[in-house]
Design an enzyme around this catalytic site. Structure first.
Site, PDB file in Angstrom:
ATOM      1  N   TYR A 172      35.928 -96.563 -11.165  1.00 22.72           N
ATOM      2  CA  TYR A 172      37.041 -95.621 -10.972  1.00 22.72           C
ATOM      3  C   TYR A 172      36.493 -94.224 -10.694  1.00 22.72           C
ATOM      4  O   TYR A 172      36.879 -93.550  -9.732  1.00 22.72           O
ATOM      5  CB  TYR A 172      37.896 -95.638 -12.244  1.00 22.72           C
ATOM      6  CG  TYR A 172      39.037 -94.655 -12.285  1.00 22.72           C
ATOM      7  CD1 TYR A 172      40.252 -94.942 -11.673  1.00 22.72           C
ATOM      8  CD2 TYR A 172      38.918 -93.447 -12.971  1.00 22.72           C
ATOM      9  CE1 TYR A 172      41.309 -94.046 -11.731  1.00 22.72           C
ATOM     10  CE2 TYR A 172      39.970 -92.545 -13.033  1.00 22.72           C
ATOM     11  CZ  TYR A 172      41.166 -92.851 -12.415  1.00 22.72           C
ATOM     12  OH  TYR A 172      42.207 -91.965 -12.475  1.00 22.72           O
TER      13      TYR A 172
HETATM   14  N1  LIG Z   1      47.683 -90.569 -15.900  1.00 23.26           N
HETATM   15  C1  LIG Z   1      46.514 -89.946 -15.981  1.00 23.26           C
HETATM   16  O1  LIG Z   1      46.058 -89.595 -17.074  1.00 23.26           O
HETATM   17  C2  LIG Z   1      45.742 -89.640 -14.716  1.00 23.26           C
HETATM   18  C3  LIG Z   1      44.700 -88.696 -14.803  1.00 23.26           C
HETATM   19  C4  LIG Z   1      43.978 -88.391 -13.651  1.00 23.26           C
HETATM   20  C5  LIG Z   1      44.282 -89.010 -12.463  1.00 23.26           C
HETATM   21  N2  LIG Z   1      45.285 -89.929 -12.417  1.00 23.26           N
HETATM   22  C6  LIG Z   1      45.559 -90.554 -11.121  1.00 23.26           C
HETATM   23  O2  LIG Z   1      46.905 -90.279 -10.784  1.00 23.26           O
HETATM   24  C7  LIG Z   1      47.423 -91.344  -9.993  1.00 23.26           C
HETATM   25  C8  LIG Z   1      48.724 -91.832 -10.615  1.00 23.26           C
HETATM   26  O3  LIG Z   1      48.445 -92.178 -11.938  1.00 23.26           O
HETATM   27  P1  LIG Z   1      49.599 -92.623 -12.954  1.00 23.26           P
HETATM   28  O4  LIG Z   1      49.069 -92.363 -14.312  1.00 23.26           O
HETATM   29  O5  LIG Z   1      50.907 -92.095 -12.548  1.00 23.26           O
HETATM   30  O6  LIG Z   1      49.484 -94.204 -12.734  1.00 23.26           O
HETATM   31  P2  LIG Z   1      50.565 -95.357 -12.597  1.00 23.26           P
HETATM   32  O7  LIG Z   1      51.755 -95.074 -13.446  1.00 23.26           O
HETATM   33  O8  LIG Z   1      49.804 -96.615 -12.812  1.00 23.26           O
HETATM   34  O9  LIG Z   1      50.982 -95.230 -11.053  1.00 23.26           O
HETATM   35  C9  LIG Z   1      50.116 -95.643 -10.057  1.00 23.26           C
HETATM   36  C10 LIG Z   1      50.876 -95.589  -8.748  1.00 23.26           C
HETATM   37  O10 LIG Z   1      49.978 -96.080  -7.723  1.00 23.26           O
HETATM   38  C11 LIG Z   1      50.643 -97.125  -7.041  1.00 23.26           C
HETATM   39  N3  LIG Z   1      49.721 -98.130  -6.528  1.00 23.26           N
HETATM   40  C12 LIG Z   1      48.766 -98.811  -7.212  1.00 23.26           C
HETATM   41  N4  LIG Z   1      48.192 -99.721  -6.400  1.00 23.26           N
HETATM   42  C13 LIG Z   1      48.815 -99.611  -5.193  1.00 23.26           C
HETATM   43  C14 LIG Z   1      48.702-100.289  -3.960  1.00 23.26           C
HETATM   44  N5  LIG Z   1      47.817-101.298  -3.783  1.00 23.26           N
HETATM   45  N6  LIG Z   1      49.493 -99.919  -2.930  1.00 23.26           N
HETATM   46  C15 LIG Z   1      50.405 -98.912  -3.087  1.00 23.26           C
HETATM   47  N7  LIG Z   1      50.568 -98.235  -4.224  1.00 23.26           N
HETATM   48  C16 LIG Z   1      49.786 -98.598  -5.275  1.00 23.26           C
HETATM   49  C17 LIG Z   1      51.576 -97.734  -8.082  1.00 23.26           C
HETATM   50  O11 LIG Z   1      52.638 -98.412  -7.442  1.00 23.26           O
HETATM   51  P3  LIG Z   1      52.832-100.019  -7.361  1.00 23.26           P
HETATM   52  O12 LIG Z   1      52.177-100.628  -8.532  1.00 23.26           O
HETATM   53  O13 LIG Z   1      54.322-100.151  -7.305  1.00 23.26           O
HETATM   54  O14 LIG Z   1      52.194-100.408  -6.050  1.00 23.26           O
HETATM   55  C18 LIG Z   1      52.092 -96.488  -8.781  1.00 23.26           C
HETATM   56  O15 LIG Z   1      53.144 -95.914  -8.043  1.00 23.26           O
HETATM   57  C19 LIG Z   1      46.324 -92.380  -9.901  1.00 23.26           C
HETATM   58  O16 LIG Z   1      45.603 -92.208  -8.699  1.00 23.26           O
HETATM   59  C20 LIG Z   1      45.439 -92.054 -11.092  1.00 23.26           C
HETATM   60  O17 LIG Z   1      44.113 -92.469 -10.883  1.00 23.26           O
HETATM   61  C21 LIG Z   1      46.020 -90.254 -13.508  1.00 23.26           C
END
Ligand SMILES: NC(=O)c1ccc[n+]([C@@H]2O[C@H](COP(=O)([O-])OP(=O)(O)OC[C@H]3O[C@@H](n4cnc5c(N)ncnc54)[C@H](OP(=O)(O)O)[C@@H]3O)[C@@H](O)[C@H]2O)c1
Length: 267
Positions: A172
Site C-alpha cells: 500500500y
Molecule cells: N481512511 C483513512 O484513514 C485514509 C488515510 C489516508 C488515505 N486514505 C485513502 O483515501 C481513499 C479513500 O479511503 P476511505 O477510507 O474512504 O476508504 P473506503 O471507505 O474503503 O473507500 C474506498 C473507495 O474506493 C473505491 N474503490 C476501491 N476499489 C475500487 C475499484 N477497483 N474500482 C473503483 N473504485 C474502487 C471504493 O468503492 P467500491 O468498493 O464501491 O468500488 C470506495 O468508494 C483511499 O485511496 C485510501 O487509501 C484513507
C-alpha cells in the site's frame, strides 16, 4: 471510544457554497467514505458531480443524497482496474455534461497488515492495480478530456503512508509513494496548459476501517496525531473542494498532508 476522537463536528466545517458553480467534477471511488463525503461537498460547492465506483447501491445513495440537497449527480458503476470502463466513464461524463473541470482520484484499496515478507502476490497486485495503475490510467484519460476543454484540476489520493513507511503496509505504502511521483510529473507536463495536478495525503480518517477497530487498536493511532484525534472525511473533502477551485489557482504539483500535524514532527 475516547471523546476527543470525535471532537471535530462536521457541521462546523464552513460551507464552500458557490466555489465550484458551473463546474463538472468526477469522484472516482465515491461510493463511501472520503469519496462520498467529497462528492457531497463538491455538489454543495455548486459542481455537477459524477460519482464512480463498483458498488451501485452506495453510488445510488450518494447521488440521491446530493439530489435531495438540491444538487446534481450522476452515478456510474466503474471498476478502476479496467481501463475500458474508466474510458467509458470519462466519455459518459463529457457526453452528459459537455466537460470535465475537476477530478478526484480517490479509489483505493488496502491489504491486511503483514510484514513485507508475508505479503501475498495478490496483496501486491491489488494495491498496484487500484491505487497506482488505476489512478494513472484515470489521470491520463482525464487530462485528455481537460485538455480538450482548455484546463482543469486533478487531485490524486495518497496518504501519510505515501510520505513515510508504515510497518505492515508495504505494498500500500509503495503505491501511495508512487502516486506522488506521477502527480508531480503530470503537474510539470501540463502546468502551461491550465491544468493543475495536486495530491492529498491524509493521516487517519474516520471511515469504515478505522471505525471498526477495537479501542485498543484505535488509541495508539490517536496518540500518534498531535491534534489527538482522528480526522473526518469532511475535513479531507473541504480540502479537495478548495484544490478543485480557482481559490487554489497557483497551486500545482503540491502534496498536502491532512493529518492533524502527524508528519510535522518528521516521518
Ligand atoms: N481512511 C483513512 O484513514 C485514509 C488515510 C489516508 C488515505 N486514505 C485513502 O483515501 C481513499 C479513500 O479511503 P476511505 O477510507 O474512504 O476508504 P473506503 O471507505 O474503503 O473507500 C474506498 C473507495 O474506493 C473505491 N474503490 C476501491 N476499489 C475500487 C475499484 N477497483 N474500482 C473503483 N473504485 C474502487 C471504493 O468503492 P467500491 O468498493 O464501491 O468500488 C470506495 O468508494 C483511499 O485511496 C485510501 O487509501 C484513507
Amino acid at each position: 471510544m475516547n471523546a476527543s476522537t470525535y471532537s471535530q463536528d462536521p457541521a462546523r466545517i464552513p460551507a464552500q457554497q458557490g466555489l465550484l458553480s458551473g463546474k463538472v467534477a468526477l469522484v472516482l471511488g465515491g461510493s463511501r467514505g472520503i469519496g462520498a463525503a467529497s462528492a457531497r461537498a463538491l455538489a454543495r460547492a455548486g459542481a455537477r458531480v459524477v460519482v464512480a465506483a463498483r458498488d451501485e447501491r452506495g453510488l445510488g445513495e450518494v447521488a440521491e443524497s446530493i439530489r435531495a440537497s438540491g444538487g446534481e449527480a450522476l452515478p456510474v458503476r466503474t471498476d478502476i482496474r479496467d481501463a475500458a470502463q474508466v474510458k467509458a466513464l470519462i466519455d459518459q461524463t463529457v457526453s452528459v455534461y459537455g466537460r470535465l473541470d475537476a477530478a478526484f482520484n480517490n479509489a483505493g484499496s488496502g491489504h491486511r497488515p503483514a510484514p513485507f515478507s508475508e505479503l501475498t502476490v495478490e496483496d501486491i497486485d491489488e494495491s498496484i492495480s487500484v491505487n497506482l495503475r488505476g489512478i494513472l490510467v484515470a489521470m491520463k484519460l482525464e487530462l485528455a478530456a481537460m485538455l480538450a476543454r482548455g484546463g482543469g484540476s486533478i487531485i490524486n489520493m495518497s496518504s501519510t503512508a505515501g510520505l513515510s513507511g508504515v510497518r505492515g503496509m508495504g505494498a500500500y505504502s509503495a503505491t501511495k509513494h508512487a502516486i506522488i511521483g506521477a502527480s508531480k510529473s503530470a503537474a510539470l507536463d501540463h502546468a502551461s496548459q491550465k491544468i493543475r495536478v495536486n495530491v492529498v495525503a491524509p493521516g487517519p480518517i474516520l471511515t469504515d476501517r478505522i471505525r471498526d477497530l477495537p479501542e485498543e487498536r484505535r488509541a495508539p493511532i490517536v496518540r500518534a496525531v498531535p491534534m489527538e484525534r482522528i480526522g473526518l472525511p469532511e475535513e479531507v473533502a473541504a480540502t479537495v473542494v478548495w484544490l478543485c477551485s480557482d481559490a487554489a489557482s497557483f497551486i500545482t504539483g503540491a502534496v498536502l498532508p491532512i493529518d492533524g500535524g502527524r508528519l510535522a514532527g518528521g516521518a
